[in-house]
Design an enzyme around this catalytic site. Structure first.
Site, short mmCIF file in Angstrom:
data_model
loop_
_atom_site.label_atom_id
_atom_site.label_comp_id
_atom_site.label_asym_id
_atom_site.label_seq_id
_atom_site.Cartn_x
_atom_site.Cartn_y
_atom_site.Cartn_z
N ARG A 58 0.83 -1.22 0.00
CA ARG A 58 0.00 0.00 0.00
C ARG A 58 0.86 1.26 0.00
O ARG A 58 0.46 2.31 -0.47
CB ARG A 58 -0.98 -0.02 1.19
CG ARG A 58 -1.85 1.21 1.24
CD ARG A 58 -3.22 1.00 1.90
NE ARG A 58 -3.22 0.14 3.05
CZ ARG A 58 -2.78 0.47 4.27
NH1 ARG A 58 -2.29 1.67 4.48
NH2 ARG A 58 -2.85 -0.39 5.26
N TYR A 93 -13.55 16.75 -16.94
CA TYR A 93 -14.08 15.39 -17.03
C TYR A 93 -15.23 15.24 -16.02
O TYR A 93 -15.13 15.69 -14.87
CB TYR A 93 -12.93 14.42 -16.72
CG TYR A 93 -13.34 12.98 -16.53
CD1 TYR A 93 -14.12 12.32 -17.48
CD2 TYR A 93 -12.93 12.26 -15.42
CE1 TYR A 93 -14.48 11.00 -17.31
CE2 TYR A 93 -13.28 10.93 -15.24
CZ TYR A 93 -14.07 10.31 -16.19
OH TYR A 93 -14.43 9.00 -16.02
N ASP A 116 -4.68 18.59 -15.47
CA ASP A 116 -4.96 17.21 -15.87
C ASP A 116 -4.53 17.10 -17.34
O ASP A 116 -5.17 17.64 -18.23
CB ASP A 116 -6.46 16.91 -15.70
CG ASP A 116 -6.80 15.46 -16.02
OD1 ASP A 116 -6.09 14.85 -16.83
OD2 ASP A 116 -7.79 14.96 -15.47
N LYS A 163 -5.26 5.84 -20.03
CA LYS A 163 -5.52 6.28 -21.41
C LYS A 163 -4.27 6.12 -22.28
O LYS A 163 -3.81 5.01 -22.47
CB LYS A 163 -6.04 7.72 -21.40
CG LYS A 163 -7.03 8.03 -20.28
CD LYS A 163 -8.32 7.24 -20.39
CE LYS A 163 -9.25 7.66 -19.27
NZ LYS A 163 -10.34 6.76 -19.04
C1 LIG Z 1 -9.35 14.00 -18.45
C2 LIG Z 1 -9.56 12.82 -17.57
N1 LIG Z 1 -9.05 12.84 -16.33
C3 LIG Z 1 -9.22 11.80 -15.48
C4 LIG Z 1 -9.93 10.67 -15.86
C5 LIG Z 1 -10.14 9.56 -14.88
O1 LIG Z 1 -9.30 8.52 -15.16
P1 LIG Z 1 -9.61 7.01 -14.68
O2 LIG Z 1 -10.72 6.51 -15.50
O3 LIG Z 1 -8.30 6.33 -14.91
O4 LIG Z 1 -9.97 7.08 -13.24
C6 LIG Z 1 -10.48 10.62 -17.14
C7 LIG Z 1 -11.24 9.44 -17.58
O5 LIG Z 1 -11.81 9.40 -18.64
C8 LIG Z 1 -10.29 11.72 -18.02
O6 LIG Z 1 -10.81 11.74 -19.25
#
Ligand SMILES: Cc1ncc(COP(=O)(O)O)c(C=O)c1O
Length: 389
Positions: A54, A106, A178, A203
């Site tokens: 962890r 998001y 992000d 992604k």
């Molecule tokens: C811009 C963005 N940030 C964060 C995330 C969250 O990622 P995760 O699905 O790995 O939790 C996503 C998911 O689509 C995203 O598009």
């Protein structure tokens, strides 16, 4: 596609850095790929200093090292998903702290802030950062943190990271970007002044839609300490196996991105000429509202495209469902093309009013362009559009 070169002439290139992950923690075995350290715990007093998965594991360290090297920064911490990485940062704030957010984020980031962290006393303010007058509001509002995406999900708005970070710096406000849609190969938030560059490694970084992960990258030791603390105290750690998969996936990031970006820019032009498409958004097309900023801030336009179909909800769904090579699914950034209907999928948790205000309507679609052959993707889109006639 000209991607980032290292500032250091002696440093190997991006492909080399992504492929040669360094220490495998299996010295003496000669293994080319690192083992999966599928262990929950470690013998007390071991030389590497591991104690319990962890709070750390060799597979985390291997992946962190590659991401740090690609981002060109000092510190990195991996998490079990992008949402875990977001949680790790937001949980470091305290009651009555204010996060000033770009209004288009998001959907699950907004849900996490509004439906979870608000209950613990965080205040969330959302504004449209493409308006210069709103950038000026930073010094007036003096938030505890600024939260950006660029390009934004799903509208692909381009936010002026450098100007916002410049303003934020005057009041010592940390800025989180992000960077999931671009990755450090297309955009370097830390070089533009951000405190934290956040990735959903699920992604593009992994690229094969078979693992979930997140990462926080920074040059700030204080934020790094907070991330390690969040990882172990909130239980946000990834699995060793997912880290192993992502370490394998990232090796081809640059190769994949080259093909995806090339496909995407050609698909965007193709869509723009189609009479059944109302509008197309792609950062490196000259009709994008922030085209010049995108050219300035990004090395390439990425592999996401947003478009509006000339049609209603039913026709939009029909178009998505009739595609052969684009699977209608959440997520993005994999080698296989996907299509998403943000209003009912990635942004389903956002209120209808807010979606309407942002411009996430029934006929909005989001393409994640993969590595297939352009001609097959183009023909697939055409055949599906033809069925709407
Ligand atoms: C811009 C963005 N940030 C964060 C995330 C969250 O990622 P995760 O699905 O790995 O939790 C996503 C998911 O689509 C995203 O598009």
């Amino acid at each position: 596609m000209a991607l980032y070169k290292s500032n250091n002439k002696n440093e190997p290139g991006e492909n080399t850095r992504a492929i040669h992950h360094g220490k495998s923690f299996a010295e003496g075995t000669g293994c080319v790929m690192p083992p999966i350290f599928q262990t929950s715990t470690f013998e007390h007093g071991n030389i590497e200093g591991f104690d319990y998965t962890r709070s750390g594991n060799p597979n985390f360290k291997i992946l962190e090292k590659v991401l740090i090297s690609l981002e060109g920064c000092k510190y990195g911490t991996v998490f079990s998903s992008g949402v875990s990485a977001i949680t790790a940062i937001a949980a470091s704030l305290t009651n009555q702290d204010v996060i000033l957010c770009e209004e288009n984020l998001y959907g699950c980031t907004i849900r996490l802030f509004e439906k979870i962290f608000k209950n613990y006393g965080l205040e969330i303010i959302s504004i449209d950062f493409t308006k210069t007058s709103n950038i000026d509001k930073i010094s007036e509002l003096k938030p505890s943190m600024i939260w950006l995406e660029s390009p934004t999900n799903p509208l692909l708005k381009i936010i002026d990271i450098k100007s916002i970070c410049g303003k934020a710096k005057q009041d010592n406000i940390p800025v989180v970007v992000d960077n999931t849609f671009s990755t450090c190969l297309l955009q370097r938030p830390l070089d533009l002044g951000a405190t934290i560059s956040l990735l959903s490694t699920t992604k593009y970084i992994n690229g094969h839609s078979d693992a979930l992960g997140g990462a926080v990258l920074t040059n700030d030791k204080n934020w790094q300490d907070r991330m390690i603390f969040s990882q172990k105290s909130l239980g946000l750690q990834p699995s060793p196996f997912d880290c192993w998969l992502i370490t394998r996936g990232v090796k081809t990031l640059k190769l994949r991105l080259k093909q995806q970006v090339k496909n995407a820019s050609e698909i965007a032009d193709f869509l723009a000429l189609n009479p059944l498409i109302d509008s197309v958004r792609y950062p490196f097309r000259s009709d994008h509202p922030q085209f010049h900023l995108a050219k300035d801030q990004m090395k390439a336009g990425g592999a996401m495209i947003t478009a509006n179909i000339k049609g209603d909800l039913e026709q939009t769904f029909l178009f998505c469902k009739n595609l052969k090579y684009f699977t209608m699914a959440e997520s993005l950034g994999g080698i296989e093309s996907l299509i998403c209907h943000p209003s009912t999928m990635t942004h389903a948790s956002i209120s209808s009013n807010r979606k309407a205000k942002l411009g996430i309507g029934d006929n909005l679609i989001r393409f994640s362009i993969g590595c297939e052959d352009f001609v097959d993707l183009k023909d697939d889109i055409q055949q599906s559009l033809n069925q709407l006639l």
